[in-house]
Design an enzyme around this catalytic site. Structure first.
Site, PDB file in Angstrom:
ATOM      1  N   CYS A 101      14.601 -11.620 -23.292  1.00  0.00           N
ATOM      2  CA  CYS A 101      14.160 -10.743 -24.371  1.00  0.00           C
ATOM      3  C   CYS A 101      12.894 -11.304 -25.013  1.00  0.00           C
ATOM      4  CB  CYS A 101      15.276 -10.625 -25.394  1.00  0.00           C
ATOM      5  SG  CYS A 101      14.785  -9.978 -26.993  1.00  0.00           S
ATOM      6  N   GLU A 102      11.882 -10.464 -25.139  1.00  0.00           N
ATOM      7  CA  GLU A 102      10.629 -10.939 -25.716  1.00  0.00           C
ATOM      8  C   GLU A 102      10.702 -11.143 -27.224  1.00  0.00           C
ATOM      9  OE1 GLU A 102       8.013  -6.926 -26.453  1.00  0.00           O
ATOM     10  OE2 GLU A 102       8.138  -7.658 -24.398  1.00  0.00           O
ATOM     11  N   HIS A 103      11.764 -10.682 -27.846  1.00  0.00           N
ATOM     12  CA  HIS A 103      11.886 -10.826 -29.297  1.00  0.00           C
ATOM     13  C   HIS A 103      12.511 -12.157 -29.708  1.00  0.00           C
ATOM     14  CE1 HIS A 103      12.097  -6.194 -29.022  1.00  0.00           C
ATOM     15  NE2 HIS A 103      10.858  -6.581 -29.250  1.00  0.00           N
ATOM     16  N   HIS A 104      13.488 -12.641 -28.926  1.00  0.00           N
ATOM     17  CA  HIS A 104      14.178 -13.874 -29.297  1.00  0.00           C
ATOM     18  C   HIS A 104      14.130 -14.923 -28.182  1.00  0.00           C
ATOM     19  CE1 HIS A 104      16.167 -10.600 -31.655  1.00  0.00           C
ATOM     20  NE2 HIS A 104      15.950 -11.464 -32.629  1.00  0.00           N
ATOM     21  N   GLN A 142      14.274  -4.247 -21.955  1.00  0.00           N
ATOM     22  CA  GLN A 142      14.868  -3.537 -20.824  1.00  0.00           C
ATOM     23  C   GLN A 142      14.174  -2.212 -20.581  1.00  0.00           C
ATOM     24  OE1 GLN A 142      19.169  -3.465 -20.751  1.00  0.00           O
ATOM     25  NE2 GLN A 142      19.221  -1.613 -19.510  1.00  0.00           N
ATOM     26  N   HIS A 170      22.814  -8.226 -23.227  1.00  0.00           N
ATOM     27  CA  HIS A 170      21.761  -8.964 -23.917  1.00  0.00           C
ATOM     28  C   HIS A 170      22.354 -10.062 -24.795  1.00  0.00           C
ATOM     29  CE1 HIS A 170      18.308  -6.107 -23.127  1.00  0.00           C
ATOM     30  NE2 HIS A 170      19.358  -5.455 -22.658  1.00  0.00           N
ATOM     31  N   CYS A 172      20.818 -11.756 -26.986  1.00  0.00           N
ATOM     32  CA  CYS A 172      20.334 -11.692 -28.367  1.00  0.00           C
ATOM     33  C   CYS A 172      21.296 -10.879 -29.231  1.00  0.00           C
ATOM     34  CB  CYS A 172      18.924 -11.102 -28.425  1.00  0.00           C
ATOM     35  SG  CYS A 172      18.757  -9.474 -27.678  1.00  0.00           S
TER      36      CYS A 172
END
Length: 209
Positions: A101-104, A142, A170, A172
């Site tokens: 995940c590019e956020h976490h 995704q 996920h 996250c």
């Protein structure tokens, strides 16, 4: 890292981090950053179990994010026309992958299911799995990964239609925040003849068979 993140939403292939930005950190700088993160947890970076961890982290990142160094289109360029006139559906189910995940920067793992109707030519089956793997080994969402995979197959192979389903869990969501495990996220996309609801139903039936 900012230079990497800015390219994620673009379906244009990224061939190397060096080409994306002249400001790519050196290995030494990356190891120093990893060292800082480990120290930030509150542990002792000088103890035996951690002293080599920054080097290991950087080496692991090279593998986990190796998709930035490959062009997925190259794997689809060689096709085969000796198919005996076959023009029905070609389906690959259960292509396992792990992405981040590019956020976490936490993993999400799952399976991709790809189907296409060839238009006079087919591609080696492993090449479709390779496309999934290359896009998975980048910082992702995704939804974006779904779009990238199907757009690449459509552009290079020019089939009569492509169908793609990705289902993943996920971390996250499972490891932090709401902490709900076992939750699957499903994304779909259809092109060409798969715009027909009957073809979508056939695809779903074959995937779930």
């Amino acid at each position: 890292m900012d230079a990497v993140l800015r390219t994620i939403g673009d379906s244009t292939p990224q061939t190397s981090l060096d080409q994306q930005s002249t400001q790519r950190p050196t290995r030494e700088e990356a190891e120093a950053a990893a060292r800082t993160l480990v120290m930030w947890t509150g542990d002792d970076i000088e103890r035996e179990g951690l002293v080599e961890t920054p080097k290991r982290m950087v080496k692991a990142f090279e593998d986990l994010f190796s998709g930035y160094r490959e062009d997925p289109r190259e794997h689809l360029e060689r096709t085969f026309e000796e198919v005996g006139g076959y023009d029905d559906i070609v389906l690959l189910r259960d292509i396992a992958f792990t992405s981040f995940c590019e956020h976490h920067v936490l993993p999400f793992t799952g399976k991709a299911h790809i189907a296409y109707y060839p238009d006079g030519k087919v591609v080696g089956l492993s090449k479709l799995a390779r496309v999934v793997d290359i896009y998975a080994k980048r910082l992702q969402t995704q939804e974006n990964m779904t779009a990238q995979v199907i757009d690449t197959i459509t552009e290079v192979l020019a089939p009569k239609g492509v169908a793609l389903m990705i289902e993943a869990e996920h971390m996250c969501m499972a490891m932090r925040g709401i902490q709900k495990t076992g939750v699957s996220t499903i994304t779909n996309r259809f092109t060409g003849v798969f715009k027909d609801p009957a073809e979508q139903a056939r695809f779903m039936t074959l995937v779930r068979a």
